[in-house]
Write a protein that holds these residues in place. Sequence first.
Motif, PDB file in Angstrom:
ATOM      1  N   UNK A   3      53.731 -17.762   3.135  1.00 38.72           N
ATOM      2  CA  UNK A   3      53.913 -18.225   1.785  1.00 38.72           C
ATOM      3  C   UNK A   3      53.360 -17.052   0.897  1.00 38.72           C
ATOM      4  N   UNK A   4      52.332 -16.278   1.301  1.00 40.13           N
ATOM      5  CA  UNK A   4      51.866 -14.922   0.808  1.00 40.13           C
ATOM      6  C   UNK A   4      53.127 -13.938   0.696  1.00 40.13           C
ATOM      7  N   UNK A   5      54.006 -13.696   1.820  1.00 39.68           N
ATOM      8  CA  UNK A   5      54.994 -12.915   1.874  1.00 39.68           C
ATOM      9  C   UNK A   5      55.964 -13.321   0.810  1.00 39.68           C
ATOM     10  N   UNK A   6      56.380 -14.556   0.827  1.00 39.73           N
ATOM     11  CA  UNK A   6      57.439 -15.059  -0.139  1.00 39.73           C
ATOM     12  C   UNK A   6      56.982 -14.672  -1.636  1.00 39.73           C
ATOM     13  N   UNK A   7      55.741 -14.869  -1.865  1.00 44.53           N
ATOM     14  CA  UNK A   7      55.080 -14.887  -3.104  1.00 44.53           C
ATOM     15  C   UNK A   7      55.094 -13.204  -3.527  1.00 44.53           C
ATOM     16  N   UNK A   8      55.399 -12.253  -2.669  1.00 44.09           N
ATOM     17  CA  UNK A   8      55.146 -10.856  -2.742  1.00 44.09           C
ATOM     18  C   UNK A   8      53.721 -10.537  -2.992  1.00 44.09           C
ATOM     19  N   UNK A   9      52.677 -11.272  -2.296  1.00 43.86           N
ATOM     20  CA  UNK A   9      51.362 -10.887  -2.241  1.00 43.86           C
ATOM     21  C   UNK A   9      50.973 -10.442  -0.904  1.00 43.86           C
ATOM     22  N   UNK A  10      50.293  -9.382  -0.725  1.00 40.36           N
ATOM     23  CA  UNK A  10      49.495  -8.790   0.421  1.00 40.36           C
ATOM     24  C   UNK A  10      48.511  -9.784   0.865  1.00 40.36           C
ATOM     25  N   UNK A  11      48.659 -10.373   1.949  1.00 36.86           N
ATOM     26  CA  UNK A  11      47.287 -11.156   2.293  1.00 36.86           C
ATOM     27  C   UNK A  11      46.620 -10.344   3.420  1.00 36.86           C
ATOM     28  N   UNK A  12      45.551 -10.393   3.147  1.00 39.87           N
ATOM     29  CA  UNK A  12      44.576  -9.380   3.988  1.00 39.87           C
ATOM     30  C   UNK A  12      43.824 -10.108   5.135  1.00 39.87           C
ATOM     31  N   UNK A  13      43.825 -11.545   5.003  1.00 38.41           N
ATOM     32  CA  UNK A  13      43.260 -12.484   5.913  1.00 38.41           C
ATOM     33  C   UNK A  13      42.980 -13.726   5.462  1.00 38.41           C
ATOM     34  N   UNK A  14      42.627 -14.811   6.308  1.00 39.85           N
ATOM     35  CA  UNK A  14      42.343 -15.978   5.775  1.00 39.85           C
ATOM     36  C   UNK A  14      40.948 -16.319   6.158  1.00 39.85           C
ATOM     37  N   UNK A  15      40.257 -17.160   5.112  1.00 40.87           N
ATOM     38  CA  UNK A  15      38.923 -17.660   5.397  1.00 40.87           C
ATOM     39  C   UNK A  15      38.782 -19.230   5.529  1.00 40.87           C
ATOM     40  N   UNK A  16      37.834 -19.862   6.252  1.00 41.54           N
ATOM     41  CA  UNK A  16      37.728 -21.062   6.105  1.00 41.54           C
ATOM     42  C   UNK A  16      36.902 -21.565   5.042  1.00 41.54           C
ATOM     43  N   UNK A  17      37.156 -22.703   4.434  1.00 39.77           N
ATOM     44  CA  UNK A  17      36.595 -23.108   3.359  1.00 39.77           C
ATOM     45  C   UNK A  17      34.837 -22.897   3.231  1.00 39.77           C
ATOM     46  N   UNK A  18      34.289 -22.852   4.609  1.00 39.17           N
ATOM     47  CA  UNK A  18      32.674 -22.869   4.576  1.00 39.17           C
ATOM     48  C   UNK A  18      32.439 -21.356   4.345  1.00 39.17           C
ATOM     49  N   UNK A  19      33.059 -20.571   5.151  1.00 33.00           N
ATOM     50  CA  UNK A  19      33.078 -19.093   4.696  1.00 33.00           C
ATOM     51  C   UNK A  19      33.033 -18.549   3.371  1.00 33.00           C
ATOM     52  N   UNK A  20      34.258 -19.132   2.622  1.00 30.57           N
ATOM     53  CA  UNK A  20      34.574 -18.894   1.126  1.00 30.57           C
ATOM     54  C   UNK A  20      33.540 -19.216   0.279  1.00 30.57           C
ATOM     55  N   UNK A  21      32.983 -20.528   0.395  1.00 28.41           N
ATOM     56  CA  UNK A  21      31.816 -20.871  -0.657  1.00 28.41           C
ATOM     57  C   UNK A  21      30.712 -20.244  -0.048  1.00 28.41           C
ATOM     58  N   UNK A  22      30.411 -19.663   1.106  1.00 30.12           N
ATOM     59  CA  UNK A  22      29.010 -19.068   1.505  1.00 30.12           C
ATOM     60  C   UNK A  22      29.101 -17.488   0.537  1.00 30.12           C
ATOM     61  N   UNK A  23      30.371 -17.219   0.927  1.00 31.42           N
ATOM     62  CA  UNK A  23      30.751 -15.565   0.114  1.00 31.42           C
ATOM     63  C   UNK A  23      30.776 -15.826  -1.329  1.00 31.42           C
ATOM     64  N   UNK A  24      30.931 -16.897  -1.883  1.00 30.63           N
ATOM     65  CA  UNK A  24      30.926 -17.058  -3.459  1.00 30.63           C
ATOM     66  C   UNK A  24      29.508 -17.125  -3.724  1.00 30.63           C
ATOM     67  N   UNK A  25      28.689 -18.006  -3.024  1.00 31.92           N
ATOM     68  CA  UNK A  25      27.397 -18.071  -3.297  1.00 31.92           C
ATOM     69  C   UNK A  25      26.577 -16.762  -3.171  1.00 31.92           C
ATOM     70  N   UNK A  26      26.724 -16.139  -2.086  1.00 34.30           N
ATOM     71  CA  UNK A  26      26.081 -14.417  -1.963  1.00 34.30           C
ATOM     72  C   UNK A  26      26.369 -13.798  -3.204  1.00 34.30           C
ATOM     73  N   UNK A  27      27.655 -13.748  -3.608  1.00 34.25           N
ATOM     74  CA  UNK A  27      28.115 -12.889  -4.719  1.00 34.25           C
ATOM     75  C   UNK A  27      27.350 -13.277  -5.868  1.00 34.25           C
ATOM     76  N   UNK A  28      27.295 -14.576  -6.349  1.00 36.03           N
ATOM     77  CA  UNK A  28      26.664 -15.163  -7.543  1.00 36.03           C
ATOM     78  C   UNK A  28      25.157 -15.046  -7.355  1.00 36.03           C
ATOM     79  N   UNK A  29      24.476 -15.067  -6.290  1.00 36.76           N
ATOM     80  CA  UNK A  29      23.255 -14.847  -6.188  1.00 36.76           C
ATOM     81  C   UNK A  29      22.451 -13.459  -5.693  1.00 36.76           C
ATOM     82  N   UNK A  30      23.530 -12.744  -5.676  1.00 38.93           N
ATOM     83  CA  UNK A  30      23.281 -11.149  -4.968  1.00 38.93           C
ATOM     84  C   UNK A  30      22.046 -10.534  -5.475  1.00 38.93           C
ATOM     85  N   UNK A  31      21.558 -10.705  -6.720  1.00 38.66           N
ATOM     86  CA  UNK A  31      20.270  -9.876  -7.153  1.00 38.66           C
ATOM     87  C   UNK A  31      19.231 -10.514  -6.491  1.00 38.66           C
TER      88      UNK A  31
END
Length: 90
Positions: A3-31
């Motif tokens: 679907x990423x290729x059809x949309x013309x978007x380069x997909x670098x990889x897939x994340x599980x929802x658990x990993x995605x939320x932890x990365x978002x938390x780490x970004x928001x709380x990085x300081x």
Amino acid sequence: MDSAAIAGVECMGLLSDHLAISKAYAYLKRKEIKKERDVWKVVCFIDLGYSSFSISFVEFCAKKGKVLYTYSDRNIGARNMDKNMLEYLS
């Protein structure tokens, strides 16, 4: 990925929802995480969707994060609470 290729978007990889939320938390709380350099902090993420429930425990320290545990159950969700509340009130 197709679907990423059809949309013309380069997909670098897939994340599980658990990993995605932890990365978002780490970004928001990085300081806050950077201040405690050698202290590992364990955070619990709970996701109660309409049709599923999931929980994950993630450990953070400085620039590192590690998913310790994940659990998902597709038989428990907010729809079950709605159903039980409706039965109780009727």
